[in-house]
Design an enzyme around this catalytic site. Structure first.
Site, mmCIF file in Angstrom:
data_model
loop_
_atom_site.group_PDB
_atom_site.id
_atom_site.type_symbol
_atom_site.label_atom_id
_atom_site.label_comp_id
_atom_site.label_asym_id
_atom_site.label_seq_id
_atom_site.Cartn_x
_atom_site.Cartn_y
_atom_site.Cartn_z
ATOM 1 N N HIS A 153 0.821 -1.226 0.000
ATOM 2 C CA HIS A 153 0.000 0.000 0.000
ATOM 3 C C HIS A 153 0.846 1.264 0.000
ATOM 4 O O HIS A 153 0.314 2.360 -0.142
ATOM 5 C CB HIS A 153 -0.930 0.002 1.220
ATOM 6 C CG HIS A 153 -2.050 -0.984 1.094
ATOM 7 N ND1 HIS A 153 -3.326 -0.640 0.756
ATOM 8 C CD2 HIS A 153 -2.065 -2.341 1.222
ATOM 9 C CE1 HIS A 153 -4.086 -1.715 0.691
ATOM 10 N NE2 HIS A 153 -3.341 -2.766 0.977
ATOM 11 N N ASP A 361 3.629 9.276 -1.305
ATOM 12 C CA ASP A 361 2.452 8.559 -0.819
ATOM 13 C C ASP A 361 2.152 7.403 -1.761
ATOM 14 O O ASP A 361 2.344 7.544 -2.976
ATOM 15 C CB ASP A 361 1.245 9.517 -0.809
ATOM 16 C CG ASP A 361 0.273 9.217 0.321
ATOM 17 O OD1 ASP A 361 0.234 8.062 0.771
ATOM 18 O OD2 ASP A 361 -0.445 10.139 0.745
#
Ligand code: F6P
Length: 503
Positions: A153, A361
């Site tokens: 992730h 991110d």
């Protein structure tokens, strides 16, 4: 249909919220048999080996306790003081204490011990995130031959950052014990390939032999999404309306600039506040016409670097408030706690500018949720960091470099004065992208790919580092239908490396 076993550090339910991950995976599990497995959120000095099962919110959840010492080494230590900062290219924020690695592996082994008793032939196992990289190795050691997929992730690091991680060779080998490794963005797959290319270069110049052979694992990109339809509905729900009206009253016609982030140094929060400061400094005419709300629930606050970023943000916010406030106007509201999804949807819908400006991110689901919540007749503008995985999808956001606070300030200004026609055009394209990359499509395309990855034959030696006796056919096996694949095409590791590894 095969049962699906989802494994992640946190599970939904009683343990602390698993955030976007929970929302995404609950949906995948709601249409299949199976269960979700993870840490219970509780400690025990003598944890039971067997998982405890219960049904929470209609989902079957299996959990185990951890000892306090193992949890500290595995979670706050190796996962969040070494892997997290290194994968986010913040080597300056790592705390390299190699001994944490033992706790990290112990917890992965403990997960595997509890899981083997539950796994049935034909089950498909989907492991999530950097806390659990070694899990497939541990399961293979316990003779589990099922299909096992891993999804990262967070971003994949560059070779130098990876090299700074103690035992990174083992972690790379661990990844090759999976049938499928999924990344958030092309950037991450490129970084993985770069590491392999780097190894090749080292070997060719007389250095160490390869530490990893990825030729028996399928590597691919599956950008995660949200449920934009649900956010569109939620944005109009009574709870969202309540928040919307409450804040709109206070704004009194001023434009809202909104940021919603976990309080994490990867989110670029001090830089964002500095950019807002520049916006107000350079555009005196905007001063009483705007208001910024930054919501930042504290996170991982036992770790020193998270306390430091929290203090830094306190001071940046104080600076801007002190500099620009007037008795009847405050430039900025800073809220250090979490809100429910409905309240957030109301705020997103009200915000003229959505600020998603992380320094790095994996994806950033706030960007998706912001887009999903907009009023199609009067949408806001997304200002998005080029270092969020979301930037590979949302081309019609105002893309900025978050380290360049002048550029971010200018994007905020542009967003504030953008004509309705352009806002609508941009939003339409963002919403189409959010719908295309919805969480349902994400889960389905990942699981399709996992089902079409190589099935380990009984008796295969599946230990990492030892290639499966696979034919190249597993790469060319039937793929998910066109359009399902997130980018329509796949980028396996460099073809020229394949011949090197097979020689
Ligand atoms: O984005 C990575 C991630 O670990 C998610 O899996 C999780 O929802 C989020 O960060 C919060 O992290 P933590 O579980 O450490 O609070």
């Amino acid at each position: 249909m095969s049962r699906l076993i989802i494994v992640s550090n946190r599970t939904p339910g009683k343990s602390p919220a698993a955030g976007g991950l929970a929302v995404a995976l609950k949906k995948a599990l709601s249409t299949r048999d199976g269960f979700w497995f993870g840490w219970s959120g509780s400690f025990s000095e003598n944890p039971e080996k067997k998982a405890r099962f219960e049904t929470i919110d209609g989902l079957k959840i299996g959990q185990i306790d951890l000892t306090r010492a193992d949890h500290a080494a595995y979670y706050a230590g190796f996962s969040n003081s070494i892997l997290w900062p290194a994968f986010h290219l913040r080597l300056d924020l790592t705390d390299i204490q190699s001994h944490w690695y033992e706790g990290y592996r112990r917890v992965n082994a403990q997960f595997a011990d509890a899981l083997v008793a539950e796994i049935e032939p034909g089950d498909v196992i989907w492991v999530h995130d950097y806390h659990l990289i070694p899990l497939a190795t541990e399961l293979r050691r316990r003779n589990i031959r099922n299909r096992i997929g891993f999804y990262l992730h967070i971003p994949f690091p560059t070779p130098d950052a990876l090299n700074a991680i103690p035992h990174h060779e083992d972690l790379l080998k661990d990844l090759t014990a999976y049938d499928l490794v999924g990344f958030q963005a092309q950037r991450d797959l490129v970084a993985f390939n770069e590491f392999i290319a780097h190894e090749l270069m080292v070997k060719e110049t007389g250095g160490q032999p390869f530490v990893v052979d990825p030729s028996s694992t399928v590597l691919d990109v599956f950008p995660i999404g949200s449920d934009p339809g649900a956010f569109a509905k939620l944005g109009k729900s009574p709870a969202a309306q309540k928040m919307y009206n409450r804040v709109a009253r206070g704004l009194n016609g001023r434009a809202l600039i909104l940021g919603v982030d976990r309080l994490d140094y990867s989110k670029g929060l001090p830089q964002r506040i500095s950019a807002y400061e520049k916006l107000l400094e350079n555009n005196a005419n905007l001063r009483r016409t705007v208001h910024m709300i930054q919501i930042a629930p504290p996170s991982r606050d036992t770790i020193k670097e998270y306390q430091v970023i929290s203090d830094e943000l306190d001071s940046a916010v104080g600076r801007v408030i002190g500099k620009f406030s007037e008795p009847d106007w405050l430039p900025l509201t800073y809220v250090k706690r979490a809100y429910g999804q409905a309240s957030l949807a109301g705020l997103y819908r009200l915000a003229r500018v959505g600020l998603v400006t992380p320094l790095r991110d994996g994806m950033n689901l706030v960007a998706h949720e912001y887009v999903g919540s907009q009023d199609p007749e009067d949408p806001g503008v997304l200002v998005l960091s080029r270092f969020a995985g979301a930037a590979e999808i949302f081309h019609d956001a105002l893309i900025i470099n978050p380290f360049d606070t002048d550029e971010t300030a200018e994007a905020m200004r542009k967003a504030l004065v953008m004509p309705l026609k352009e806002r609508k055009q941009r939003w339409r394209s963002l919403m189409d992208a959010a719908l295309k990359h919805s969480v349902d499509n994400w889960a389905e395309s990942y699981l399709d790919a996992l089902m079409h990855s190589h099935a380990a034959a009984p008796g295969d030696e599946d230990l990492p580092g030892r290639p499966h006796p696979r034919t190249p056919a597993h790469r060319t096996a039937e793929r998910p239908p066109a359009g399902r694949a997130p980018f329509g095409s796949r980028m396996p590791f460099f073809p020229w490396l394949r011949s090197v590894f097979s020689s």
